[in-house]
Design a protein around this motif. Structure first.
Motif, PDB file in Angstrom:
ATOM      1  N   THR A 170      26.745  16.394  -7.788  1.00  0.00           N
ATOM      2  CA  THR A 170      27.169  15.369  -8.760  1.00  0.00           C
ATOM      3  C   THR A 170      27.137  13.967  -8.173  1.00  0.00           C
ATOM      4  N   ARG A 171      26.837  13.825  -6.884  1.00  0.00           N
ATOM      5  CA  ARG A 171      26.810  12.492  -6.274  1.00  0.00           C
ATOM      6  C   ARG A 171      25.357  12.112  -6.005  1.00  0.00           C
ATOM      7  N   VAL A 172      24.628  11.864  -7.086  1.00  0.00           N
ATOM      8  CA  VAL A 172      23.214  11.505  -6.975  1.00  0.00           C
ATOM      9  C   VAL A 172      23.099  10.041  -6.574  1.00  0.00           C
ATOM     10  N   PHE A 173      22.361   9.807  -5.495  1.00  0.00           N
ATOM     11  CA  PHE A 173      22.192   8.438  -5.020  1.00  0.00           C
ATOM     12  C   PHE A 173      20.890   8.346  -4.244  1.00  0.00           C
ATOM     13  N   GLY A 174      20.038   7.392  -4.637  1.00  0.00           N
ATOM     14  CA  GLY A 174      18.850   7.092  -3.850  1.00  0.00           C
ATOM     15  C   GLY A 174      17.689   8.050  -4.015  1.00  0.00           C
ATOM     16  N   THR A 175      17.747   8.971  -4.986  1.00  0.00           N
ATOM     17  CA  THR A 175      16.652   9.935  -5.140  1.00  0.00           C
ATOM     18  C   THR A 175      15.963   9.862  -6.495  1.00  0.00           C
ATOM     19  N   SER A 176      16.446   9.014  -7.399  1.00  0.00           N
ATOM     20  CA  SER A 176      15.818   8.882  -8.721  1.00  0.00           C
ATOM     21  C   SER A 176      14.655   7.900  -8.656  1.00  0.00           C
TER      22      SER A 176
ATOM     23  N   TYR B  50      12.571  12.108  -6.176  1.00  0.00           N
ATOM     24  CA  TYR B  50      12.152  12.747  -4.935  1.00  0.00           C
ATOM     25  C   TYR B  50      12.776  14.139  -4.955  1.00  0.00           C
ATOM     26  N   GLY B  51      12.009  15.122  -5.459  1.00  0.00           N
ATOM     27  CA  GLY B  51      12.583  16.414  -5.819  1.00  0.00           C
ATOM     28  C   GLY B  51      13.173  17.196  -4.665  1.00  0.00           C
ATOM     29  N   THR B  52      12.478  17.239  -3.546  1.00  0.00           N
ATOM     30  CA  THR B  52      12.995  18.010  -2.422  1.00  0.00           C
ATOM     31  C   THR B  52      14.303  17.419  -1.914  1.00  0.00           C
ATOM     32  N   ILE B  53      14.357  16.091  -1.821  1.00  0.00           N
ATOM     33  CA  ILE B  53      15.579  15.448  -1.339  1.00  0.00           C
ATOM     34  C   ILE B  53      16.703  15.624  -2.352  1.00  0.00           C
ATOM     35  N   ARG B  54      16.379  15.553  -3.658  1.00  0.00           N
ATOM     36  CA  ARG B  54      17.394  15.785  -4.685  1.00  0.00           C
ATOM     37  C   ARG B  54      17.939  17.203  -4.579  1.00  0.00           C
TER      38      ARG B  54
END
Length: 566
Positions: free
Chosen positions: A489-495, A476-480
């Motif tokens: 560095t805290r990627v969560f829930g957008t992949s 989800y590119g906009t949210i990422r």
């Protein structure tokens, strides 16, 4: 005693037959929907008519198709869904219609009248659920009132600021037999500006040094857009359009200065703030075009604003205008013919600079990371006929379309100002159904497409050869983008883990192609159009290509750097 002429009563009809006859009488030729047992009588009545009923696979997609068809025609988009989950599924499309000021009527099958208040199977109070989401929500208790309520619904949906109407239909009411006449066919009332209004507008223009015209909202048509273009030419005015209303003025015109939306040209922001006269025609100057309500002062904007709108309640809602003109866009555009320019136009350099700023901002899409270039898609889109409907939902992928594609004709853009994901594909289906002689291309993100991707079955069933370009970056590119800025560095829930969208298309009986190298992009697009089928072109985009102006890594590094400094 005065006598009034009366029309002979038609034969007694069921509520369902009366409803369908009312739709036909108001000029309805098409409806979208998902069938339900709660309105089987309507389906049966419709089967004997020439109404084009497009059977959809999800009520959200059906409602978005109805909304998109209304954007193109100016007539209410018609959608039928069943009760409970059918209606709540359709609410996404109702929200688009509300925020985009689009005329639409959603018919919802309802439980029998005798069962109300018991929480019967799928029972919902539609007045309560849609009361703040729609322009009007009503339930028809008496079949004899169907002509009256539908006539009012068409007017509510189209007059003033257009919007959605929700009508609940108790299933037993649809079977009632009544003797009532049909209502006359509706035509929405146009609100015309007064002569004094136009004289005051002319005076403000004559006194201006740096005027600017902004177009937005709904209730436009090709004739009105042409009239505004002539006005801009006579006055040599720079013209901008509000968020996702780029079809209101041709981008290749010398007066066009860009769009006032997300990711706006910074030079256009400066120009708007430097203007001494802003004529806002049709739009509301909401959060996005006002850049978070920061363009002008509130309530005193600090600049002369002429606000033209069909609904007086929208004028002065936030920014107080120097001149308020209560008029529909079509009527206002026609009245512009009587406004005369001053003997000397003092702002020609101002207009030329605005045009040069737009050209520098939008003409050449930059290169992006990875083996597939978004510039290739943009240049291909520009090669299509001017009346091609370019459709999109929400996501960073849309930035390339909005900034770099040149919309040149009325009806060439379908995009939600509400920012609704999943809109582009259903909108393209509706566009091709409304204008089968014109091309329709949906540009979708991977998350965006799978919101309504099952409507590929609708396109195949009805043989609607729409093209979908799915830009797949696995997130989800906009949210990422926002996540990397706020929580680097805290990627969560957008992949996202995605299917092979070309294989997905083949499974439905559509054309599918996969693009992983730039040199394969245009051949795949051309082959998709040539197939004559609904088609999906699956484009693998490097995740680093998060926007035209930055990469994901650069965004992350900047965010981390800002935090270390603070």
């Amino acid at each position: 005693m005065t006598s009034f002429p009366t029309r002979p009563l038609p034969p007694a009809r069921s509520g369902a037959r009366l409803l369908v006859d009312a739709l036909l009488g108001h000029g309805v030729i098409r409806a979208f929907g998902v069938p339900g047992e709660s309105y089987l009588d309507v389906l049966d009545a419709m089967s004997d008519t020439e109404i084009d009923f497009v059977v959809c696979r999800h009520e959200g997609g059906a409602a978005m198709m109805a909304e998109a068809s209304a954007k193109l025609t100016g007539r209410p988009g018609i959608c039928f869904v069943t009760r409970g989950p059918g209606a709540t599924n359709a609410s996404a499309g109702v929200h688009v219609a509300q925020q985009d000021s689009t005329p639409m009527i959603l018919f919802v099958g309802q439980i029998g009248r005798a069962m109300r208040g018991r929480e019967a199977f799928q029972e919902v109070d539609y007045r309560a659920v849609f009361g703040t989401l729609a322009k009007w929500a009503v339930e028809i208790d008496d079949a004899a009132r169907i002509p009256e309520i539908l006539a009012r619904a068409f007017r509510v949906a189209t007059q003033g600021r257009p919007g959605p109407v929700v009508i609940a239909l108790p299933e037993d009411m649809l079977a009632d037999i009544v003797d009532v006449p049909d209502a006359p066919a509706f035509e929405p009332a146009e609100t015309w500006p007064g002569l004094t209004d136009m004289m005051r507008l002319q005076k403000l223009l004559w006194n201006a040094e740096r005027p600017l015209l902004m177009l937005g909202g709904s209730r436009w048509n090709e004739k009105a857009v042409a009239a505004v273009k002539r006005f801009a030419e006579r006055f040599d005015l720079p013209v901008c359009v509000s968020f996702r209303r780029q079809m209101l003025f041709p981008a290749d015109h010398a007066c066009y200065a860009g769009d006032v939306g997300l990711g706006i040209n910074p030079k256009l922001v400066k120009r708007l703030k430097a203007a001494d006269l802003v004529i806002l025609a049709g739009g509301r100057l909401g959060e996005v075009p006002s850049q978070g309500y920061s363009l002008f002062g509130i309530p005193d904007p600090g600049v002369d604003i002429v606000h033209v709108h069909a609904d007086p309640d929208e004028i002065g809602r936030v920014f107080q205008p120097a001149l308020a003109i209560n008029a529909s866009p079509q009527a206002f555009a026609a009245a512009l013919e009587g406004v005369q320019p001053p003997q000397t136009l003092r702002w020609s350099d101002w207009r030329q600079e605005a045009r040069a700023d737009y050209r520098a901002w939008s003409d050449q899409p930059p290169a992006n990371p990875g083996p597939v270039q978004m510039a290739t898609l943009v240049h291909w889109l520009r090669s299509l006929p001017a009346d091609t409907a370019i459709c999109n939902g929400a996501g960073n992928f849309a930035t390339w379309v909005h900034r770099f594609h040149h919309f040149r004709a009325y009806g060439s853009q379908l995009a939600p100002t509400s920012g609704s994901m999943g809109y582009g594909f259903p909108a393209a289906i509706a566009a091709r159904r409304v204008h089968p002689e014109r091309l329709a291309v949906a540009v979708c993100g991977d998350g965006d497409f799978l919101m309504t991707g099952q409507e590929l079955a609708t396109a195949v069933q009805h043989k609607i050869p729409v093209l979908v370009v799915v830009i797949d970056n696995g997130m989800y590119g906009t949210i990422r983008m926002h996540q990397e800025r706020e929580f680097p560095t805290r990627v969560f829930g957008t992949s996202l883990v995605n299917p092979d969208f070309a294989a997905y298309a083949h499974a439905f009986g559509a054309f599918g192609a996969r693009v992983e190298r730039d040199e394969d992009f245009v051949p795949a697009l051309d082959a998709a159009l040539a197939s004559g089928k609904p088609a999906v072109v699956h484009v693998r985009l490097d995740p680093e290509a998060i926007t035209p102006t930055t990469t994901l890594s650069a965004l992350r590094e900047k965010s981390l750097g800002d935090r270390s400094v603070s």
